[in-house]
Design a protein around this motif. Structure first.
Motif, PDB file in Angstrom:
ATOM      1  N   SER A 139     -10.346   6.401  16.849  1.00  0.00           N
ATOM      2  CA  SER A 139      -8.971   6.091  16.414  1.00  0.00           C
ATOM      3  C   SER A 139      -8.973   5.385  15.065  1.00  0.00           C
ATOM      4  CB  SER A 139      -8.261   5.192  17.434  1.00  0.00           C
ATOM      5  OG  SER A 139      -8.116   5.816  18.677  1.00  0.00           O
ATOM      6  N   ASN A 140      -9.885   4.429  14.878  1.00  0.00           N
ATOM      7  CA  ASN A 140      -9.973   3.725  13.597  1.00  0.00           C
ATOM      8  C   ASN A 140     -10.244   4.732  12.478  1.00  0.00           C
ATOM      9  OD1 ASN A 140     -11.950   1.201  15.297  1.00  0.00           O
ATOM     10  ND2 ASN A 140      -9.738   1.193  15.002  1.00  0.00           N
ATOM     11  N   VAL A 185      -9.512   7.954  12.492  1.00  0.00           N
ATOM     12  CA  VAL A 185      -8.285   8.747  12.311  1.00  0.00           C
ATOM     13  C   VAL A 185      -7.340   8.010  11.364  1.00  0.00           C
ATOM     14  CG1 VAL A 185      -6.166   9.487  13.499  1.00  0.00           C
ATOM     15  CG2 VAL A 185      -8.407  10.022  14.488  1.00  0.00           C
ATOM     16  N   GLY A 186      -7.169   6.713  11.609  1.00  0.00           N
ATOM     17  CA  GLY A 186      -6.266   5.929  10.771  1.00  0.00           C
ATOM     18  C   GLY A 186      -6.723   5.870   9.326  1.00  0.00           C
ATOM     19  N   MET A 187      -8.028   5.690   9.114  1.00  0.00           N
ATOM     20  CA  MET A 187      -8.540   5.630   7.744  1.00  0.00           C
ATOM     21  C   MET A 187      -8.215   6.923   6.990  1.00  0.00           C
ATOM     22  SD  MET A 187     -12.287   3.946   8.249  1.00  0.00           S
ATOM     23  CE  MET A 187     -12.491   2.249   8.798  1.00  0.00           C
ATOM     24  N   LEU A 213      -5.786   9.078   7.707  1.00  0.00           N
ATOM     25  CA  LEU A 213      -4.340   9.196   7.499  1.00  0.00           C
ATOM     26  C   LEU A 213      -3.917   8.364   6.284  1.00  0.00           C
ATOM     27  CD1 LEU A 213      -3.123   9.003  11.216  1.00  0.00           C
ATOM     28  CD2 LEU A 213      -2.960  11.000   9.713  1.00  0.00           C
ATOM     29  N   GLY A 214      -4.486   7.153   6.184  1.00  0.00           N
ATOM     30  CA  GLY A 214      -4.195   6.311   5.025  1.00  0.00           C
ATOM     31  C   GLY A 214      -4.684   6.965   3.740  1.00  0.00           C
ATOM     32  N   ALA A 234      -7.548  10.010  20.539  1.00  0.00           N
ATOM     33  CA  ALA A 234      -7.903  10.140  19.123  1.00  0.00           C
ATOM     34  C   ALA A 234      -8.293  11.577  18.791  1.00  0.00           C
ATOM     35  CB  ALA A 234      -9.047   9.185  18.789  1.00  0.00           C
ATOM     36  N   SER A 250      -5.200  13.619  18.410  1.00  0.00           N
ATOM     37  CA  SER A 250      -4.422  13.315  17.208  1.00  0.00           C
ATOM     38  C   SER A 250      -5.153  13.811  15.960  1.00  0.00           C
ATOM     39  CB  SER A 250      -4.104  11.827  17.105  1.00  0.00           C
ATOM     40  OG  SER A 250      -5.250  11.071  16.833  1.00  0.00           O
ATOM     41  N   HIS A 298      -3.382  16.441  13.487  1.00  0.00           N
ATOM     42  CA  HIS A 298      -3.122  16.097  12.081  1.00  0.00           C
ATOM     43  C   HIS A 298      -4.105  16.788  11.119  1.00  0.00           C
ATOM     44  CE1 HIS A 298       0.111  13.256  12.744  1.00  0.00           C
ATOM     45  NE2 HIS A 298      -0.574  12.676  13.695  1.00  0.00           N
TER      46      HIS A 298
END
Lengths: 299, 325
Positions: A144-145, A147-149, A151-152, A179, A182, A186
């Protein structure tokens, strides 16, 4: 301007003539040996540690940090570096010597491993250790972390990859699959998950604890491109990781299932579940050091 | 096919016209993005419930739909923040604070990532949707997590001010907000400063300390009681962490009674936070904690619940009077 630390980052698995050179292979084998030896040394300070969890992924560490990832020596915060995240954070003892070797922090810190106030503990801590891209400890968050990186990064039109090393026991955590869904939804094609499929977790064989096979079909069903590789065959592993990173036509995230041996390199640790955590007395540590120095792991 | 429906009918995506302050969150984030702040927003299948659908339309490249995967959303928000963006992730407060507690502690708060956690439809505001959707533990949980600020705003203008004032705050914040139906306390807007309460007055008889939705009722109760000859004050304690200890200590020196009012369990929430200050530094006032008394709230339409738990103006006035007497 090339930001790669090492040359040759655009090999395709389909083009076998672009395999690693003999020199590159020998270099990575030497680095994997370095990781195992340093793990012995640091755990001798703590007097307890996860030898076998590192030994199963020493080749993965070596391939990523000394060949595949875009990094700059001495610049742990280089903005467009490739990111590395560890779901199996308990193998951090094998990561710290690499980060020190790359000039991210003073190698003298290693002597403080696990001692009062040290930045270096059993799990990696981004608030204390330069070069740790995200903290971990509670299994299941890292994908998940990552994935967020990404997306940012996408919003900011920045181009880096995230490599996430996952334990096979970690496949039992529900958040991993949130995760995974997602990431595929994405289209995070620059996300590369590597499952260290060493077959064991704290309470025994992974598939006795909670069965996870067929693992490749699961990841494929979640929308990922999936490859399986011998995680100790540095030639095959590095070539595959290079290709996975270089493949700009892929729209899916990529999962590499690395078939490994927990405790690889020390025969009595291999596939012995009790060695998930343990300690080698001075005499046994010296013998283990000798074994590692005299072994070339090729598969 | 043409559907002939009466003007009284409505469907969920028209909820904005039924909840006047619902667009506050979205509009504030749009304004922050317009002003050049690197804000992003995400939700877990609730963009119409929290109004982020407006932000998503205006700034689709800044919006992430996570689907029903709240834990993934929180961990991903922490990852997003490492790249230099300021992520605002929103879901029902009950899910955010309880389901994602460990992700909030480890990935957001321990790692000091400036994530904004928006827990909406808090307290008992989801009425008959039931206990699963009520959040009466979230303040207690969130305020025990180091590095995490906890903000509970009284209405739309206060939320707008809080979101704008904290955009550059370097650490994470949990915003406990309502459901867009909250009556307006601050019609002319209000200034927000993290850690600084809004003091509407200190009463000799009672000073009410409230946060969130009950501030509106508490203000009405104060006005009615003062009109009847009592001396009642009110502190809007929107920052539950960092807490405005000075305001509490001063009230404890000048009021006989401090009455805390919250739509939360009286254990560990605003009442608990005030009790901790009074126990160590109080100057004499007696404390009365008013809220949910360590029980699971009933189901009912929200207005009925606020009446039942005496968290509306009439109820708060009655509780105050009982203690003055």
């Amino acid at each position: 301007m090339s930001m790669r630390q090492n040359p040759g980052g655009h090999l395709s698995v389909a083009r076998s003539h672009e395999l690693l050179s003999g020199e590159q292979l020998a270099f990575l084998q030497e680095r994997a040996r370095f990781i195992r030896l340093e793990t012995l040394r640091l755990i001798s300070i703590a007097k307890v540690g996860h030898y076998t969890s590192v030994f199963s992924c020493a080749e993965i560490f070596a391939a990523l940090y000394y060949d595949v990832m875009r990094l700059r020596k001495g610049e742990p915060a280089f903005a467009d570096r490739d990111r590395f995240l560890m779901g199996k954070g308990h193998a951090a003892v094998g990561l710290f010597p690499i980060l020190a070797d790359l000039g991210f922090f003073d190698p003298a810190w290693l002597e403080s491993y696990t001692r009062l106030g040290s930045p270096l503990g059993d799990h990696p801590d981004m608030t204390k250790v330069p070069g740790v891209d995200f903290s971990s400890g509670s299994i299941g968050h890292a994908l998940s972390n990552g994935v967020g990186m990404l997306l940012g990064a996408r919003f900011q039109q920045r181009d880096f990859n995230a490599f996430v090393l996952l334990g096979d026991g970690e496949m039992q955590e529900g958040q991993v699959w949130e995760a995974a869904l997602s990431a595929a939804s994405h289209n995070l094609s620059n996300l590369i998950a590597i499952v260290d499929r060493n077959g064991y977790q704290l309470d025994g064989k992974v598939d006795d604890v909670i069965a996870i096979e067929p693992l490749d079909e699961k990841w494929r069903a979640f929308g990922w491109e999936v490859h399986t590789v011998d995680g100790h065959d540095l030639e095959a592993l590095t070539t595959l990781l290079r290709a996975a990173k270089a493949d700009r036509a892929r729209t899916k995230p990529c999962c590499i299932i690395a078939r490994t041996v927990k405790g690889k390199g020390i025969d009595y640790m291999e596939t012995e579940p009790g060695w998930h955590l343990g300690y080698l007395g001075a005499e046994d540590e010296a013998k283990a050091r000798e074994t590692i120095l005299n072994t070339v792991i090729s598969q | 096919m043409t559907q002939l429906l009466s003007k009284d009918s409505w469907q969920y995506r028209e909820i904005n016209r039924r909840a006047p302050s619902l667009p506050t969150l979205s509009n504030a984030l749009i304004a922050l993005a317009d002003a050049g702040h690197p804000v992003m927003a995400g939700t877990a299948d609730l963009q119409y419930s929290n109004g982020l659908s407006g932000f998503a339309q205006r700034y689709p490249e800044r919006f992430v739909q996570f689907g029903i995967s709240e834990q993934n959303m929180v961990s991903a928000a922490a990852g997003m923040a490492t790249t230099g963006v300021i992520p605002y992730v929103a879901t029902f407060a009950s899910f955010l604070a309880l389901l994602c507690c460990e992700q909030i502690r480890m990935d957001v708060a321990y790692c000091k990532q400036p994530v904004r956690l928006i827990g909406h439809h808090t307290g008992i505001s989801l009425g008959f949707y039931g206990t699963s959707h009520h959040a009466t533990e979230d303040i207690a949980i969130m305020r025990s997590i180091a590095n995490l600020a906890v903000v509970s705003t009284a209405d739309g203008p206060a939320l707008d001010a809080a979101l704008r004032a904290t955009v550059d705050y370097p650490l994470p914040i949990y915003f406990r907000i309502h459901r867009g139906h909250d009556p307006v306390v601050y019609e002319d807007g209000v200034a927000f400063e993290l850690g600084k309460a809004i003091v509407h007055g200190i009463g000799k008889d009672i000073t009410i300390i409230a946060a969130g939705y009950p501030v509106h009722g508490a203000k009405r109760a104060m006005e009615e009681l003062n009109a009847a000859g009592h001396s009642v004050g009110l502190i809007d304690m929107h920052s539950i962490k960092p807490l405005d200890e000075d305001a509490i200590i001063e009230a404890s020196a000048r009021s006989k009674i401090i009455l805390t009012v919250e739509e939360h369990n009286i254990l560990g929430g605003l009442g608990g936070a005030v009790a901790e200050v009074l126990a160590e530094k109080g100057r004499g006032a007696r404390l009365v904690r008013h809220g949910i008394r360590d029980e699971y709230s009933l189901i009912a339409p929200p207005t009925h619940l606020y009446r039942h738990y005496r968290l509306d103006g009439d109820g708060i006035r009655a509780v105050a009077l009982e203690n003055i007497a």
